[in-house]
Motif scaffolding. Structure first.
Motif, PDB file in Angstrom:
ATOM      1  N   VAL A  17       1.087  -1.181  -0.040  1.00  0.00           N
ATOM      2  CA  VAL A  17      -0.129   0.080  -0.097  1.00  0.00           C
ATOM      3  C   VAL A  17       1.162   1.389   0.053  1.00  0.00           C
ATOM      4  O   VAL A  17       0.790   2.315  -0.822  1.00  0.00           O
ATOM      5  CB  VAL A  17      -1.036   0.292   1.296  1.00  0.00           C
ATOM      6  CG1 VAL A  17      -1.706   1.513   1.408  1.00  0.00           C
ATOM      7  CG2 VAL A  17      -1.976  -1.232   1.003  1.00  0.00           C
ATOM      8  N   ARG A  18       1.841   1.283   0.685  1.00  0.00           N
ATOM      9  CA  ARG A  18       2.600   2.528   0.761  1.00  0.00           C
ATOM     10  C   ARG A  18       3.405   2.713  -0.351  1.00  0.00           C
ATOM     11  O   ARG A  18       3.696   3.841  -0.669  1.00  0.00           O
ATOM     12  CB  ARG A  18       3.744   2.247   2.035  1.00  0.00           C
ATOM     13  CG  ARG A  18       3.102   2.280   3.295  1.00  0.00           C
ATOM     14  CD  ARG A  18       3.981   2.286   4.466  1.00  0.00           C
ATOM     15  NE  ARG A  18       3.556   2.279   5.800  1.00  0.00           N
ATOM     16  CZ  ARG A  18       3.673   0.973   6.391  1.00  0.00           C
ATOM     17  NH1 ARG A  18       4.026   0.008   6.035  1.00  0.00           N
ATOM     18  NH2 ARG A  18       2.783   0.703   7.672  1.00  0.00           N
ATOM     19  N   LEU A  19       3.858   1.588  -0.986  1.00  0.00           N
ATOM     20  CA  LEU A  19       4.647   1.862  -2.408  1.00  0.00           C
ATOM     21  C   LEU A  19       3.668   2.337  -3.331  1.00  0.00           C
ATOM     22  O   LEU A  19       4.113   3.035  -4.178  1.00  0.00           O
ATOM     23  CB  LEU A  19       5.366   0.395  -2.686  1.00  0.00           C
ATOM     24  CG  LEU A  19       5.933   0.539  -3.991  1.00  0.00           C
ATOM     25  CD1 LEU A  19       7.219   1.311  -4.056  1.00  0.00           C
ATOM     26  CD2 LEU A  19       6.431  -1.090  -4.207  1.00  0.00           C
ATOM     27  N   ALA A  20       2.294   1.832  -3.264  1.00  0.00           N
ATOM     28  CA  ALA A  20       1.329   2.272  -4.434  1.00  0.00           C
ATOM     29  C   ALA A  20       1.136   3.849  -4.293  1.00  0.00           C
ATOM     30  O   ALA A  20       1.056   4.695  -5.093  1.00  0.00           O
ATOM     31  CB  ALA A  20       0.170   1.495  -4.281  1.00  0.00           C
ATOM     32  N   VAL A  21       0.967   4.132  -2.680  1.00  0.00           N
ATOM     33  CA  VAL A  21       0.942   5.682  -2.587  1.00  0.00           C
ATOM     34  C   VAL A  21       1.889   6.649  -3.082  1.00  0.00           C
ATOM     35  O   VAL A  21       1.798   7.532  -3.684  1.00  0.00           O
ATOM     36  CB  VAL A  21       0.577   5.950  -0.977  1.00  0.00           C
ATOM     37  CG1 VAL A  21       0.690   7.263  -0.521  1.00  0.00           C
ATOM     38  CG2 VAL A  21      -0.705   5.065  -0.577  1.00  0.00           C
TER      39      VAL A  21
END
Length: 616
Positions: A307-311
């Motif tokens: 999730v953090r990488l997608a953000v």
């Protein structure tokens, strides 16, 4: 009611009870009140909400104070924001190298409360007990939900054999379990489209049984970028793909109705490219882990890392959360149970102290708090894994150096040898001239050529396929590395600068019943134990990681040969990625497998069935 395996009769009683709790005609077990809550169906933040919990499920959700019923316990978290428990549409738990209960203790504090287990790894070790294996930890009290997808790649190709064989009847039986969401990634694309392929009937039997059971058929479209191939893939009923590597490829697959599962290694290229094109609808996307070791999970995170990488790529945080909650739940047809904080679903929630950075304060699963930050505080399922899970390396006798010898044609001083490299995605193998000593073909470190072998650990015969590989393995004398993780068949592989060292490394794995073994200068210098299935270990992640770090340190004493190959994901140094260099799915062509009827020396082109001598 245990409420762990979605028993159909129990499910009716559970929902009857939930309806009465929702109407305040029966008391709840717990009410969790949060500062705000993300309603993922409409991507809407709701302020000051209560989640009414009965057993392991949610009975009611709404504004604080609006539910008039009674509860045994009330918990208030006014400063935290609740989002649904994260889920994986595609993950190999085996690749953490932890058994399910210990994987759960690692990933639950990182937000992951349910997983669609792509189960062809353990299934290739013990197919008959595969479903039993994946349900055992949940039955023993594990709060994480595992929805197995039996493996289509059991065996991965018609040229392999081992601990499992799945066809129509086996898959039809699996589909009787409500926990089974469908069919694991269909990887043998040549066997899907080509009626002449010896695996054609087996694969279509599994696809047919899955469709008959209203399950999801997952795909594996590695290397399929031509428009005709993409259309054929979708027409065959393969509903999802996690092998996309570039935005243009993903765009064409999306246009043909394929659900896109994005792995971290290709996420930046895909999302930045699609955002630049103006992509707005992300409902056909999920973020997945696929393969990640316990060591990497401890360092990076689990689903929360995705999730953090997608953000960081520009995806709004609420959209990224949808990609690990409602989107994969819809795709896998699991929305009655997971994917949102809604009545009837399991009471799973991730409580965030900061939404933008996805800072996790608490995780709730099955209606109870299971983490404080990244520390697991939930119930620990204790399992005494039986022999069928722990005695899977079937080598009655130790191997010897002679098992790895490659005889040369009589009277020859040199031979021509077939050569592969790790991740050799080319139609033809390489060749090289190698010296002969004592009637045996020899390695040549000057050409960066060493010996690679696959040892059959299933039949009890201990057959060894061996050939020469380039750009991998040790140049250091009397040195070898072996491992029982060899995707996807998981025979033992060994690479080494001497036959004696290779035998020593394989025998060390035989004694442990699976894992890693490193031999340096004729001595075993490091081992890592995978005693369950030869793939996993039943112990805390930190303990396993400590063994892996010791292996890495010991490996620093070795001069590892290296040269580029077809993928950028082949780093210099300790060749850990060799565990994946034994794959036989697309886009592989020539591979080395354990000797068998269709490939007596183990050297075979899995797209055509062609075989060839390893020296001549």
């Amino acid at each position: 009611m245990k409420d762990v395996l979605l028993d159909p009769q129990e499910e009716v009683a559970i929902r009857q009870h939930l309806a009465l709790v929702a109407l305040a005609k029966r008391p709840a077990d717990r009410v969790l009140r949060v500062g705000r809550l993300l309603e993922v169906h409409g991507r809407e933040w709701l302020e000051d909400q209560e989640i009414v919990i009965a057993g392991k499920r949610i009975a009611w959700v709404g504004p604080a104070g609006a539910w008039p019923g009674e509860a045994a316990e009330r918990v208030h978290r006014p400063d935290l924001a609740a989002v649904p428990g994260f889920g994986e549409a595609h993950k190999h738990i085996e690749s953490t190298h932890l058994t399910p209960e210990w994987d759960a203790a690692m990933v639950l504090p990182r937000g992951c409360t349910w997983t669609c287990e792509a189960s062809h790894e353990f299934a290739n070790v013990n197919g008959p007990r595969n479903l039993e294996f994946w349900l055992k930890a949940r039955e023993a009290g594990m709060p994480n939900k595992i929805f197995p997808l039996p493996g289509s790649a059991v065996p991965p190709t018609a040229y392999e054999h081992g601990g499992g064989w799945f066809g129509h009847d086996e898959q039809a039986g699996f589909m009787q379990s409500p926990m089974v969401a469908g069919l694991d990634e269909v990887m043998d694309w040549p066997a899907v489209w080509n009626p002449e392929n010896p695996a054609y009937e087996r694969l279509w039997g599994m696809i047919g049984a899955t469709l008959a059971g209203r399950g999801v058929v997952e795909g594996h479209a590695a290397g399929l970028t031509a428009l005709g191939d993409i259309n054929a893939f979708a027409a065959a009923g393969l509903a999802g793909d996690h092998e996309g590597r570039a935005a243009a490829e993903v765009r064409e697959k999306l246009r043909r109705g394929i659900f896109i599962e994005v792995r971290p290694q290709s996420m930046v290229a895909i999302f930045e490219g699609l955002l630049a094109e103006g992509q707005e609808d992300w409902s056909q996307f999920a973020l997945i882990t696929d393969d990640r070791s316990a060591s990497d999970t401890l360092r990076m995170g689990a689903t929360d890392h995705n999730v953090r990488l997608a953000v960081s790529c520009g995806i709004p945080v609420e959209v990224a959360i949808q990609m690990v909650t409602i989107n994969p739940a819809r795709h896998m047809r699991l929305t009655p149970y997971v994917g949102s904080i809604s009545p009837g679903r399991f009471a799973d929630a991730v409580l965030l102290s900061d939404v933008g950075s996805l800072e996790i304060a608490e995780v709730w699963a099955d209606g109870q708090q299971v983490s404080d930050g990244t520390r697991y505080i939930g119930p620990m399922a204790r399992i005494d894994w039986p022999d069928w899970a722990t005695q899977t390396v079937n080598l009655p006798q130790p191997v010897t150096a002679a098992d790895f010898a490659i005889p040369a044609p009589e009277g020859r001083q040199t031979v021509t040898a077939a050569i592969l490299r790790p991740f050799h995605w080319y139609n033809d193998f390489l060749t090289a001239e190698l010296p002969v000593e004592g009637g045996l073909a020899q390695r040549d470190s000057a050409q960066k050529i060493t010996k690679f072998a696959i040892v059959d650990r299933y039949s009890g015969g201990g057959e060894v396929a061996k050939m020469f590989w380039k750009g991998t393995g040790p140049a250091t004398p009397a040195t070898a590395l072996a491992c029982s993780v060899a995707h996807d068949k998981h025979n033992i592989w060994a690479v080494g600068s001497s036959d004696e060292a290779m035998a020593m490394a394989v025998n060390a794995i035989r004694e442990m019943q699976g894992g890693w073994a490193l031999v340096v200068n004729g001595e075993v210098t490091a081992t890592v134990r995978y005693e369950v299935g030869g793939l996993m270990s039943a112990r805390p992640a930190e303990e396993l990681d400590a063994e892996m770090q010791a292996l890495y340190r010991a490996a620093e004493a070795v001069d590892w040969m290296w040269e580029p190959t077809a993928t950028e994901n082949w780093p210099e140094g300790f060749p850990e990625r060799l565990a994946f260099a034994t794959l036989t799915c697309a886009p592989w062509r020539w591979v080395l497998v354990a000797p068998g009827p269709l490939a007596p020396e183990g050297f075979v082109n899995v797209t055509t069935g062609q075989t060839h001598p390893v020296v001549w």
